[in-house]
Design a protein around this motif. Structure first.
Motif, mmCIF file in Angstrom:
data_model
loop_
_atom_site.group_PDB
_atom_site.id
_atom_site.type_symbol
_atom_site.label_atom_id
_atom_site.label_comp_id
_atom_site.label_asym_id
_atom_site.label_seq_id
_atom_site.Cartn_x
_atom_site.Cartn_y
_atom_site.Cartn_z
ATOM 1 N N ALA A 51 -29.121 105.057 42.469
ATOM 2 C CA ALA A 51 -28.495 104.159 43.442
ATOM 3 C C ALA A 51 -28.524 104.712 44.867
ATOM 4 C CB ALA A 51 -27.050 103.869 43.031
ATOM 5 N N GLY A 52 -28.584 106.034 45.008
ATOM 6 C CA GLY A 52 -28.654 106.621 46.347
ATOM 7 C C GLY A 52 -27.438 106.345 47.202
ATOM 8 N N THR A 53 -26.320 106.071 46.554
ATOM 9 C CA THR A 53 -25.153 105.608 47.305
ATOM 10 C C THR A 53 -24.529 106.706 48.150
ATOM 11 O OG1 THR A 53 -24.733 104.030 45.542
ATOM 12 C CG2 THR A 53 -22.946 104.419 47.055
ATOM 13 N N GLY A 54 -24.776 107.939 47.821
ATOM 14 C CA GLY A 54 -23.974 108.989 48.437
ATOM 15 C C GLY A 54 -22.565 108.782 47.922
ATOM 16 N N HIS A 55 -22.451 108.847 46.570
ATOM 17 C CA HIS A 55 -21.192 108.525 45.892
ATOM 18 C C HIS A 55 -20.035 109.317 46.491
ATOM 19 C CE1 HIS A 55 -22.570 105.906 42.684
ATOM 20 N NE2 HIS A 55 -23.610 106.691 42.523
ATOM 21 N N ALA A 56 -19.167 108.625 47.197
ATOM 22 C CA ALA A 56 -17.975 109.245 47.764
ATOM 23 C C ALA A 56 -16.730 108.519 47.290
ATOM 24 C CB ALA A 56 -18.057 109.234 49.286
ATOM 25 N N ALA A 57 -16.913 107.603 46.310
ATOM 26 C CA ALA A 57 -15.816 106.817 45.727
ATOM 27 C C ALA A 57 -15.198 105.845 46.721
ATOM 28 C CB ALA A 57 -14.742 107.729 45.137
ATOM 29 N N PHE A 58 -15.905 105.558 47.809
ATOM 30 C CA PHE A 58 -15.406 104.586 48.784
ATOM 31 C C PHE A 58 -15.459 103.161 48.230
ATOM 32 C CE2 PHE A 58 -17.109 107.535 52.365
ATOM 33 C CZ PHE A 58 -15.984 108.333 52.253
ATOM 34 N N CYS A 59 -16.520 102.857 47.469
ATOM 35 C CA CYS A 59 -16.727 101.466 47.057
ATOM 36 C C CYS A 59 -16.829 101.266 45.546
ATOM 37 C CB CYS A 59 -17.985 100.909 47.723
ATOM 38 S SG CYS A 59 -19.494 101.866 47.411
ATOM 39 N N GLU A 60 -16.889 102.343 44.773
ATOM 40 C CA GLU A 60 -17.098 102.225 43.326
ATOM 41 C C GLU A 60 -15.757 101.998 42.625
ATOM 42 O OE1 GLU A 60 -19.884 105.493 44.950
ATOM 43 O OE2 GLU A 60 -17.835 104.802 45.241
ATOM 44 N N PRO A 111 -22.323 101.333 55.875
ATOM 45 C CA PRO A 111 -20.947 101.053 55.440
ATOM 46 C C PRO A 111 -20.865 100.810 53.929
ATOM 47 C CG PRO A 111 -21.489 99.778 57.390
ATOM 48 C CD PRO A 111 -22.770 100.397 56.915
ATOM 49 N N HIS A 112 -19.766 101.280 53.333
ATOM 50 C CA HIS A 112 -19.503 101.059 51.907
ATOM 51 C C HIS A 112 -18.397 100.018 51.766
ATOM 52 C CE1 HIS A 112 -21.198 105.105 50.154
ATOM 53 N NE2 HIS A 112 -22.040 104.503 50.966
ATOM 54 N N ILE A 113 -18.683 98.963 50.989
ATOM 55 C CA ILE A 113 -17.755 97.841 50.848
ATOM 56 C C ILE A 113 -17.487 97.583 49.366
ATOM 57 C CG2 ILE A 113 -17.451 95.361 51.229
ATOM 58 C CD1 ILE A 113 -19.250 95.620 53.699
ATOM 59 N N SER A 114 -16.211 97.371 49.028
ATOM 60 C CA SER A 114 -15.841 96.847 47.704
ATOM 61 C C SER A 114 -15.463 95.390 47.903
ATOM 62 C CB SER A 114 -14.648 97.609 47.122
ATOM 63 O OG SER A 114 -14.939 98.968 46.959
ATOM 64 N N PHE A 115 -16.042 94.495 47.093
ATOM 65 C CA PHE A 115 -15.845 93.057 47.278
ATOM 66 C C PHE A 115 -15.408 92.419 45.963
ATOM 67 C CE2 PHE A 115 -17.985 88.775 47.076
ATOM 68 C CZ PHE A 115 -17.072 88.119 47.892
ATOM 69 N N VAL A 116 -14.332 91.623 46.024
ATOM 70 C CA VAL A 116 -13.842 90.933 44.822
ATOM 71 C C VAL A 116 -13.427 89.516 45.170
ATOM 72 C CG1 VAL A 116 -13.012 93.075 43.735
ATOM 73 C CG2 VAL A 116 -11.455 91.736 45.168
ATOM 74 N N TYR A 285 -20.241 96.727 46.594
ATOM 75 C CA TYR A 285 -20.017 96.930 45.158
ATOM 76 C C TYR A 285 -18.930 95.984 44.647
ATOM 77 C CZ TYR A 285 -22.745 101.215 44.412
ATOM 78 O OH TYR A 285 -23.776 102.125 44.262
ATOM 79 N N GLY A 286 -19.141 95.441 43.451
ATOM 80 C CA GLY A 286 -18.141 94.586 42.821
ATOM 81 C C GLY A 286 -17.559 95.245 41.592
ATOM 82 N N LYS A 287 -16.961 94.426 40.721
ATOM 83 C CA LYS A 287 -16.376 94.926 39.473
ATOM 84 C C LYS A 287 -17.359 94.705 38.332
ATOM 85 C CE LYS A 287 -12.044 94.898 38.438
ATOM 86 N NZ LYS A 287 -10.667 94.484 38.025
ATOM 87 N N ALA A 288 -17.443 95.679 37.444
ATOM 88 C CA ALA A 288 -18.315 95.550 36.279
ATOM 89 C C ALA A 288 -17.736 94.511 35.327
ATOM 90 C CB ALA A 288 -18.451 96.893 35.576
ATOM 91 N N SER A 296 -23.480 100.063 35.344
ATOM 92 C CA SER A 296 -23.917 98.690 35.579
ATOM 93 C C SER A 296 -23.027 97.937 36.547
ATOM 94 C CB SER A 296 -23.996 97.940 34.242
ATOM 95 O OG SER A 296 -24.969 98.519 33.403
ATOM 96 N N VAL A 297 -22.198 98.656 37.305
ATOM 97 C CA VAL A 297 -21.391 98.000 38.338
ATOM 98 C C VAL A 297 -22.330 97.293 39.301
ATOM 99 C CG1 VAL A 297 -19.860 98.382 40.295
ATOM 100 C CG2 VAL A 297 -19.496 99.649 38.171
ATOM 101 N N PRO A 298 -22.211 95.966 39.468
ATOM 102 C CA PRO A 298 -23.156 95.241 40.318
ATOM 103 C C PRO A 298 -22.987 95.586 41.790
ATOM 104 C CG PRO A 298 -21.398 93.782 39.579
ATOM 105 C CD PRO A 298 -21.192 95.082 38.868
ATOM 106 N N HIS A 299 -24.095 95.716 42.487
ATOM 107 C CA HIS A 299 -24.026 95.964 43.924
ATOM 108 C C HIS A 299 -25.280 95.457 44.623
ATOM 109 C CE1 HIS A 299 -26.256 99.889 43.111
ATOM 110 N NE2 HIS A 299 -25.564 99.779 42.009
ATOM 111 N N ILE A 300 -25.069 94.890 45.804
ATOM 112 C CA ILE A 300 -26.179 94.474 46.661
ATOM 113 C C ILE A 300 -26.242 95.519 47.776
ATOM 114 C CG2 ILE A 300 -24.726 92.824 47.959
ATOM 115 C CD1 ILE A 300 -27.382 91.102 48.136
ATOM 116 N N ASP A 301 -27.390 96.168 47.837
ATOM 117 C CA ASP A 301 -27.432 97.533 48.333
ATOM 118 C C ASP A 301 -28.525 97.742 49.384
ATOM 119 O OD1 ASP A 301 -26.913 100.207 48.387
ATOM 120 O OD2 ASP A 301 -27.555 100.631 46.346
ATOM 121 N N THR A 302 -28.128 98.018 50.618
ATOM 122 C CA THR A 302 -29.091 98.425 51.638
ATOM 123 C C THR A 302 -29.544 99.853 51.350
ATOM 124 O OG1 THR A 302 -28.182 96.992 53.350
ATOM 125 C CG2 THR A 302 -29.435 98.912 54.094
#
Length: 492
Positions: A51-60, A111-116, A285-288, A296-302
């Motif tokens: 995913a290359g997100t740079g996982h920092a738990a901002f959006c997961e 930017p990291h976004i969580s969307f619901v 990122y959304g909710k699985a 498999s957490v869905p995300h639309i990802d730049t």
């Protein structure tokens, strides 16, 4: 017989990180690195395979589960975010020292976004935001359920959305996108030019056996010439991604008994329309869905890959018997041993909903995939998107206290009692936390040196906040982030 001080198996981000750390701590150390493929970072570390997100738990959102009493458990999020800051500090040190020439080839501000959507999910996200922003690492996270604000943050996602539905998002401006493939290859380019370091491609480890004197004898084979040779070493690290489990079994250490693996494949929808790509610059990122694995957490990802902005959606999961993208369909069968058959069978029985989910994912049509995408991009057109195959992930199965199997979705470090062998199993968020994980390897396998004044001072040089946490220290967190942002050319 050659006798290097250290053998690293697998040319991914883990071996690259450990190799650099060891050479910085012990410049005279002799290292040999073996990779089965023809170049570094071709499996899990490659940009198209993770995913290359740079996982920092901002959006997961899967890192912050809601407990039965309604409170949000932020423990895992804090640990992962802290670990990512350690990686940033180490990469900054490498840039300052000239080991990494240009940070813009591997890291960018996104930017990291969580969307619901839906009242329940919006309430969850608001509670999550309130819990996280009490901590220094998350203080800059914004929350909004205002349509105008959401449209500003992610216009592609909000355009033409149901007006009668409630929506909310959190926004972290200091998120990053990391090309771990490019980073890994840059680290190996430096390593291979260092005195005492030899990197062998198209070289497979056939056997490894511990000797009576505590050293390891390793038999490797050149896949081009088919010639084998034996090497002796006091320390082996296995960071071969999906190939690590089979090598752990070959090592035959007591600490490795009972471990199994459950392989999951991944796919992305990749946008081919430049006009669409330039309208979105965020990781949303959304909710699985219920029963799906965390990966498999869905995300639309730049993404920024090879200097070009890309747009991906997914991942779509699937079942596979391969442990590696370039592996064999017999990998799963060959991994079954007398010591792990019970844990693997019980884990399978206890995860029937997951198996059902994976079968459903395999059976999906393009229109099914587009339907999932339209939850995040309502105006998506099928002709703008193509399916790309991502990497394989081998989720860890290990024994519980009753001898049955438990399926784990993180990373697992296994080492023998004298620290002469360390094996890394599992998947996400490995790459983003690679520096912290490899420091843990050093602490367990080189305990005397690790605790020495020389090593401790060097760690503090490479990682300025070494031994301290940023979570409850606003001043230190601000200072460290400002430093790493400047060095890595990121938004602060």
């Amino acid at each position: 017989m050659e006798e290097p001080d250290v053998i690293l198996i697998g040319a991914g981000i883990m071996s690259a990180t450990l190799g650099i750390l060891i050479k910085e701590l012990e410049p005279n150390c002799k290292i040999e690195i073996y990779e089965r493929l023809s170049e570094a970072a071709s499996e899990s570390s490659d940009a198209w395979n993770n995913a290359g997100t740079g996982h920092a738990a901002f959006c997961e959102l899967n890192y912050t589960p809601e407990k039965e009493d309604g409170t949000i458990d932020i423990t895992k999020a804090l640990k992962i975010s802290e670990a990512y800051e350690v990686s940033r500090q180490f990469w900054s040190y490498l840039v300052q020292k000239g080991i990494l020439k240009n940070p813009e080839i591997f890291i960018h501000s996104i930017p990291h976004i969580s969307f619901v959507w839906g009242k329940e999910n919006v309430a969850f996200l608001k509670k999550r935001h309130e819990a996280l922003t009490k901590k220094s690492l998350f203080k800059r996270m914004l929350f909004s359920d205002d349509k105008a604000v959401l449209e500003e943050w992610m216009p592609l996602v909000m355009h033409n959305r149901n007006k009668n539905e409630v929506h909310a998002a959190t926004y972290m401006p200091i998120g990053t996108d990391v090309n771990f493939g490019t980073l890994t290859r840059a680290l190996f380019e430096y390593l291979k030019d260092q005195e005492g370091v030899t990197l062998y491609f198209q070289t497979e480890v056939e056997k490894l056996k511990k000797q009576e004197d505590g050293n390891w004898k390793v038999k490797v084979r050149n896949l081009e010439t088919h010639k084998s040779r034996k090497v002796k070493t006091p320390f082996v690290f296995i960071g071969a991604g999906g190939g690590s489990l089979r090598l752990l079994e070959k090592a035959d250490i007591e600490e490795g008994n009972g471990f199994g693996g459950f392989p999951i494949s991944g796919q992305w929808l990749r946008c081919m329309n430049p006009e669409i790509i330039k309208q979105h610059k965020a990781k949303v990122y959304g909710k699985a869905s219920v029963g799906s694995p965390p990966m498999s957490v869905p995300h639309i990802d730049t993404r920024v890959i090879d200097g070009k902005q890309e747009l991906l959606f997914g991942p779509y999961a699937g079942f596979t018997t391969k442990f590696l993208k370039n592996g064999s369909y017999l990998d799963l069968l060959k991994s079954i041993q007398t010591d792990n058959i019970v844990p693997m069978l019980s884990a399978g029985i206890n995860n029937i909903p997951l198996t059902k989910y994976l079968i459903e994912q395999v059976m999906q049509s393009q229109e099914d995939r587009m339907k999932a995408l339209r939850d995040y991009f309502p105006n998506a057109k099928s002709e703008d998107w193509v399916l790309e195959t991502a990497g394989k992930r081998v989720q860890v199965i290990k024994k519980d206290k009753n001898g049955k199997g438990v399926l784990e979705f993180g990373t697992e470090l296994v080492n023998d009692d004298d620290g002469s062998l360390a094996v890394l199993l599992g998947a996400s968020p490995g790459a983003s936390t690679s520096v912290s994980v490899m420091i843990e390897v050093l602490s367990k396998c080189f305990a005397n040196q690790y605790n020495s004044e020389a090593w401790q001072n060097k760690f503090k040089e490479m990682i300025p906040a070494f031994g301290q946490t940023l979570n409850d220290n606003d001043e230190l967190c601000t200072q460290i982030r400002a430093m790493t942002s400047k060095t890595l050319k990121l938004v602060n």
